[in-house]
Design an enzyme around this catalytic site. Structure first.
Site, PDB file in Angstrom:
ATOM      1  N   GLY A  32       0.793  -1.281   0.005  1.00  0.00           N
ATOM      2  CA  GLY A  32      -0.141  -0.008   0.048  1.00  0.00           C
ATOM      3  C   GLY A  32       0.658   1.411   0.174  1.00  0.00           C
TER       4      GLY A  32
ATOM      5  CG  ASP B  19      -7.654  -0.348  10.414  1.00  0.00           C
ATOM      6  OD1 ASP B  19      -8.225   0.433  11.058  1.00  0.00           O
ATOM      7  OD2 ASP B  19      -7.993  -1.758  10.091  1.00  0.00           O
TER       8      ASP B  19
ATOM      9  NE  ARG C 149      -2.195  -3.082  -4.390  1.00  0.00           N
ATOM     10  CZ  ARG C 149      -2.325  -3.520  -2.977  1.00  0.00           C
ATOM     11  NH1 ARG C 149      -2.318  -2.477  -2.082  1.00  0.00           N
ATOM     12  NH2 ARG C 149      -2.368  -4.642  -2.453  1.00  0.00           N
TER      13      ARG C 149
ATOM     14  CD  GLU D 176       1.620   0.176   7.536  1.00  0.00           C
ATOM     15  OE1 GLU D 176       1.310   0.465   6.352  1.00  0.00           O
ATOM     16  OE2 GLU D 176       1.255  -0.640   8.070  1.00  0.00           O
ATOM     17  CG  ASP D 177      -0.966   1.260   3.259  1.00  0.00           C
ATOM     18  OD1 ASP D 177      -0.902   1.228   4.567  1.00  0.00           O
ATOM     19  OD2 ASP D 177      -1.576   0.693   2.577  1.00  0.00           O
TER      20      ASP D 177
ATOM     21  CE  LYS E  83      -9.455   2.817   7.954  1.00  0.00           C
ATOM     22  NZ  LYS E  83      -9.680   1.680   7.954  1.00  0.00           N
TER      23      LYS E  83
ATOM     24  CG  ASP F  20      -5.680  -3.940  -1.647  1.00  0.00           C
ATOM     25  OD1 ASP F  20      -5.221  -3.576  -0.623  1.00  0.00           O
ATOM     26  OD2 ASP F  20      -6.074  -5.115  -1.950  1.00  0.00           O
TER      27      ASP F  20
ATOM     28  CG  PHE G 120     -12.449  -0.295   3.375  1.00  0.00           C
ATOM     29  CD1 PHE G 120     -11.500  -1.116   3.791  1.00  0.00           C
ATOM     30  CD2 PHE G 120     -12.665  -0.575   1.988  1.00  0.00           C
ATOM     31  CE1 PHE G 120     -10.606  -1.814   3.120  1.00  0.00           C
ATOM     32  CE2 PHE G 120     -11.674  -1.291   1.129  1.00  0.00           C
ATOM     33  CZ  PHE G 120     -10.621  -1.810   1.827  1.00  0.00           C
TER      34      PHE G 120
HETATM   35  P1  IMP Z   1      -3.389  -2.523  11.208  1.00  0.00           P
HETATM   36  O1  IMP Z   1      -2.533  -3.802  11.202  1.00  0.00           O
HETATM   37  O2  IMP Z   1      -4.925  -2.957  11.478  1.00  0.00           O
HETATM   38  O3  IMP Z   1      -3.015  -1.217  11.679  1.00  0.00           O
HETATM   39  O4  IMP Z   1      -3.665  -2.675   9.261  1.00  0.00           O
HETATM   40  C1  IMP Z   1      -2.602  -1.854   8.694  1.00  0.00           C
HETATM   41  C2  IMP Z   1      -2.648  -2.359   7.181  1.00  0.00           C
HETATM   42  O5  IMP Z   1      -4.170  -2.983   6.983  1.00  0.00           O
HETATM   43  C3  IMP Z   1      -2.446  -1.397   6.325  1.00  0.00           C
HETATM   44  O6  IMP Z   1      -1.173  -1.343   5.823  1.00  0.00           O
HETATM   45  C4  IMP Z   1      -3.304  -1.743   4.982  1.00  0.00           C
HETATM   46  O7  IMP Z   1      -2.713  -2.687   4.124  1.00  0.00           O
HETATM   47  C5  IMP Z   1      -4.512  -2.441   5.756  1.00  0.00           C
HETATM   48  N1  IMP Z   1      -5.586  -1.467   5.738  1.00  0.00           N
HETATM   49  C6  IMP Z   1      -6.149  -0.873   6.781  1.00  0.00           C
HETATM   50  N2  IMP Z   1      -7.169  -0.055   6.596  1.00  0.00           N
HETATM   51  C7  IMP Z   1      -7.576  -0.158   5.279  1.00  0.00           C
HETATM   52  C8  IMP Z   1      -8.407   0.518   4.522  1.00  0.00           C
HETATM   53  O8  IMP Z   1      -9.209   1.380   4.984  1.00  0.00           O
HETATM   54  N3  IMP Z   1      -8.190   0.212   3.193  1.00  0.00           N
HETATM   55  C9  IMP Z   1      -7.343  -0.651   2.609  1.00  0.00           C
HETATM   56  N4  IMP Z   1      -6.596  -1.063   3.479  1.00  0.00           N
HETATM   57  C10 IMP Z   1      -6.447  -0.758   4.900  1.00  0.00           C
END
Ligand code: IMP
Length: 179
Positions: free
Chosen positions: A47, A106, A169, A102-103, A134, A163, A156
């Site tokens: 991402g 979450d 993407r 990071e993109d 977030k 993606d 989301f």
């Molecule tokens: P975390 O481990 O829950 O913080 O998630 C991180 C990863 O989940 C990111 O690097 C994304 O690849 C994916 N992700 C989290 N939220 C989204 C979203 O809203 N859209 C797409 N990918 C997401």
């Protein structure tokens, strides 16, 4: 304007002009904070690939660029909380300043896993730069998170590297899910 990505509908939330402006601000801030040093920029694939490219183009200090690949969403619209470690950094980070890019942050689980894994390699420092954050979704706080492009609601999103089922993407903006 409504667009479809796979079987879901999305609308524009952050146009590219705003992403570009904020990315330049972050690059300037990082360049100032790391003046006189040459950090390693480690993008977390997939991402972050567009964000890393725009970020480093605007840096005013010498940087090394590398990538690692992790996955946690597996085609859905919420985190599985399981992390698949696809490939590791290839640069030796011992004694180096490391900036993970990071993109989106979450739940925080991906970063927590990665920071723990890399800390034992004894880098001089680790900080994290994310385009999107977030705050209402966070489950594991990551104190290394220092540079944040935009805080968004617990929705989301796709586009600019992010993606849904490997689609969306290449969209030049961040689009949020509707409906
Ligand atoms: P975390 O481990 O829950 O913080 O998630 C991180 C990863 O989940 C990111 O690097 C994304 O690849 C994916 N992700 C989290 N939220 C989204 C979203 O809203 N859209 C797409 N990918 C997401």
């Amino acid at each position: 304007m409504k667009i479809a990505v796979a079987d879901l509908d999305f609308e524009l939330q952050i146009p590219y002009a705003q992403l570009e402006k904020r990315t330049k601000e972050l690059a300037k801030q990082i360049s100032e904070d790391y003046e006189g040093r040459s950090p390693i920029i480690a993008g977390i694939l997939t991402g972050s690939f567009l964000f890393v490219a725009d970020l480093v183009k605007n840096m005013e200090i010498p940087v090394e660029v590398t990538f690692t690949k992790l996955a946690s969403y597996f085609g859905g619209t919420s985190s599985s909380r399981k992390i698949r470690d696809d490939f590791d950094l290839t640069i030796d980070i011992k004694g180096r300043h490391l900036i993970l890019v990071e993109d989106i942050v979450d739940t925080g689980n991906t970063l927590h896993y990665l920071v723990d894994k890399l800390r034992v390699r004894e880098p001089a420092s680790i900080t994290v730069c994310t385009l999107l954050f977030k705050p209402k979704a966070i489950e594991v706080s990551v104190e290394e998170l220092k540079y944040v492009g935009f805080e968004i609601e617990n929705e989301f999103v796709v586009g600019y590297g992010l993606d849904y089922r490997e689609q969306g993407r290449s969209l030049m903006g961040i689009y949020r899910r509707i409906g």
